[in-house]
Design a protein around this motif. Sequence first.
Motif, PDB file in Angstrom:
ATOM      1  N   TYR A  15      40.197  44.748  36.384  1.00 53.35           N
ATOM      2  CA  TYR A  15      38.946  44.041  36.651  1.00 53.35           C
ATOM      3  C   TYR A  15      39.274  42.788  37.468  1.00 53.35           C
ATOM      4  CZ  TYR A  15      36.157  46.790  33.341  1.00 53.35           C
ATOM      5  OH  TYR A  15      35.492  47.809  32.697  1.00 53.35           O
ATOM      6  N   VAL A  16      38.597  42.608  38.574  1.00 47.97           N
ATOM      7  CA  VAL A  16      38.763  41.411  39.402  1.00 47.97           C
ATOM      8  C   VAL A  16      37.510  40.568  39.250  1.00 47.97           C
ATOM      9  CG1 VAL A  16      38.959  40.536  41.755  1.00 47.97           C
ATOM     10  CG2 VAL A  16      40.336  42.495  41.025  1.00 47.97           C
ATOM     11  N   GLU A  45      43.561  45.451  32.646  1.00 53.43           N
ATOM     12  CA  GLU A  45      43.945  44.076  32.942  1.00 53.43           C
ATOM     13  C   GLU A  45      42.715  43.373  33.506  1.00 53.43           C
ATOM     14  OE1 GLU A  45      47.073  43.760  35.795  1.00 53.43           O
ATOM     15  OE2 GLU A  45      45.967  44.778  37.402  1.00 53.43           O
ATOM     16  N   PHE A  46      42.522  42.148  33.074  1.00 57.01           N
ATOM     17  CA  PHE A  46      41.376  41.343  33.507  1.00 57.01           C
ATOM     18  C   PHE A  46      41.900  40.192  34.364  1.00 57.01           C
ATOM     19  CE2 PHE A  46      40.156  42.739  29.069  1.00 57.01           C
ATOM     20  CZ  PHE A  46      39.435  43.848  29.505  1.00 57.01           C
ATOM     21  N   ILE A  47      41.701  40.294  35.666  1.00 58.13           N
ATOM     22  CA  ILE A  47      42.236  39.322  36.607  1.00 58.13           C
ATOM     23  C   ILE A  47      41.150  38.321  36.964  1.00 58.13           C
ATOM     24  CG2 ILE A  47      43.324  38.983  38.858  1.00 58.13           C
ATOM     25  CD1 ILE A  47      44.321  41.877  38.672  1.00 58.13           C
ATOM     26  N   LEU A  90      42.253  41.547  44.439  1.00 55.94           N
ATOM     27  CA  LEU A  90      42.616  42.888  44.895  1.00 55.94           C
ATOM     28  C   LEU A  90      44.093  42.946  45.286  1.00 55.94           C
ATOM     29  CD1 LEU A  90      39.508  43.807  47.085  1.00 55.94           C
ATOM     30  CD2 LEU A  90      40.036  44.621  44.789  1.00 55.94           C
ATOM     31  N   ASP A  91      44.589  41.871  45.907  1.00 54.55           N
ATOM     32  CA  ASP A  91      45.997  41.837  46.291  1.00 54.55           C
ATOM     33  C   ASP A  91      46.904  41.908  45.063  1.00 54.55           C
ATOM     34  OD1 ASP A  91      45.313  41.640  48.944  1.00 54.55           O
ATOM     35  OD2 ASP A  91      45.587  39.467  49.068  1.00 54.55           O
ATOM     36  N   TYR A  92      46.472  41.289  43.980  1.00 51.35           N
ATOM     37  CA  TYR A  92      47.311  41.222  42.781  1.00 51.35           C
ATOM     38  C   TYR A  92      47.144  42.452  41.884  1.00 51.35           C
ATOM     39  CZ  TYR A  92      49.683  39.343  38.688  1.00 51.35           C
ATOM     40  OH  TYR A  92      50.546  39.173  37.646  1.00 51.35           O
ATOM     41  N   ALA A  93      45.984  43.084  41.911  1.00 50.13           N
ATOM     42  CA  ALA A  93      45.662  44.161  40.960  1.00 50.13           C
ATOM     43  C   ALA A  93      46.641  45.321  41.075  1.00 50.13           C
ATOM     44  CB  ALA A  93      44.229  44.647  41.197  1.00 50.13           C
ATOM     45  N   ILE A 100      35.284  45.325  40.690  1.00 47.52           N
ATOM     46  CA  ILE A 100      34.942  43.973  41.136  1.00 47.52           C
ATOM     47  C   ILE A 100      33.605  43.589  40.504  1.00 47.52           C
ATOM     48  CG2 ILE A 100      34.500  42.491  43.127  1.00 47.52           C
ATOM     49  CD1 ILE A 100      35.950  44.670  44.819  1.00 47.52           C
ATOM     50  N   MET A 101      33.555  42.453  39.872  1.00 52.78           N
ATOM     51  CA  MET A 101      32.294  41.997  39.313  1.00 52.78           C
ATOM     52  C   MET A 101      32.307  40.479  39.199  1.00 52.78           C
ATOM     53  SD  MET A 101      32.734  43.373  35.391  1.00 52.78           S
ATOM     54  CE  MET A 101      31.089  42.831  34.958  1.00 52.78           C
ATOM     55  N   ASP A 102      31.119  39.880  39.258  1.00 46.66           N
ATOM     56  CA  ASP A 102      30.994  38.429  39.147  1.00 46.66           C
ATOM     57  C   ASP A 102      31.112  37.993  37.694  1.00 46.66           C
ATOM     58  OD1 ASP A 102      30.716  38.109  41.865  1.00 46.66           O
ATOM     59  OD2 ASP A 102      28.526  38.173  41.827  1.00 46.66           O
ATOM     60  N   ALA A 103      31.334  36.698  37.515  1.00 40.49           N
ATOM     61  CA  ALA A 103      31.586  36.158  36.179  1.00 40.49           C
ATOM     62  C   ALA A 103      30.347  35.586  35.517  1.00 40.49           C
ATOM     63  CB  ALA A 103      32.663  35.076  36.262  1.00 40.49           C
ATOM     64  N   ASP A 104      29.172  35.757  36.118  1.00 41.71           N
ATOM     65  CA  ASP A 104      27.962  35.137  35.569  1.00 41.71           C
ATOM     66  C   ASP A 104      27.162  36.070  34.671  1.00 41.71           C
ATOM     67  OD1 ASP A 104      26.980  36.909  37.421  1.00 41.71           O
ATOM     68  OD2 ASP A 104      26.176  35.377  38.773  1.00 41.71           O
TER      69      ASP A 104
END
Length: 321
Positions: A15-16, A45-47, A90-93, A100-104
């Motif tokens: 998860y990014v 993994e939650f990035i 995405l580079d780290y995942a 991909i999802m927002d944090a709100d």
Amino acid sequence: MYAATTTTMKQLISYVLPVHNEAGNIQPLYHALSEATQSLDYNFEFIFVNDGSTDLSLEQLQQLHATDPRVVVINFARNFGHQIAVTAGLDYARGDAIIIMDADLQDPPKVSAELIATWQQGWDVVYAKRRTRQDGFFKRATAKIFYWLLRRLADIDIPQDTGDFRLVSRRVVDALKQFNEHNRFLRGLVSYVGFKQTYVLFDRDKRYSGTTSYPLKKMIRFAADGIFSFSWAPLKLIGRVGYFISALAFIGALYALAVRIVVPEDVVPGWAFTVIAISLIGGIQLIMLSVLGGYIGRIYTEVQNRPLYIIESVTSDQEDA
């Protein structure tokens, strides 16, 4: 001698989650993610990418990592913007699939289970398409206008009523890593790389806490990035407007010549017409120059070839962090 055993390794889902001043949303988001994924037979993994937050977001993320090693915290040296934060994630995942999802919490974590199930059917991109959204009238209206323009101007087909909330497979992420432009419009890039794409419908919720990091000014810039990155239409429009103005000027010249020949004694000052014509042409020229400036400014940014982002720290249990 020892008996050989066959083990099936679980697939990894990453998860990014870009974060910018989301202190009031981080704990509820983490609990919603944990609840949505606990019954799924995958590793996770939650990035979280802290994009220069000035509140307590970073401290809360580090506390989460201390209690759950699946949490990875990428901390930017400053604010680089939402699209760059997603790019860093995405580079780290490392996952076989990346969500991909927002944090709100406007993107419900429970919908990610549907994205994963659809991905397992053989799709490389599964984007979440909004069936309903609990946003204000202005936000809905401007979004509708933006997607209407984008579908008519862009050189690629970008799905309507979608944001960055989506699942992409590992090979899509590997393809996206080849793109290094700074003025990024990721949903356009995902459409550009191709592969098998589909969607699931969902109902978008209200923001759980805090205020949006996308005020009107950033929304306009984001829309410009989408149009300028995937369309030559604004440049073509300059030529068409130029031809149109030239045609009007030619007709006006013919009219003035005819009046001069037919009624030479008729003296018409024409000051108002002259001022209006000059102002109109001057305004159009400035607008066209601003369009050219939009493209030239982006060329200048790319030619500088600066890094997309600078990381201050990474909090992770992975050996290659």
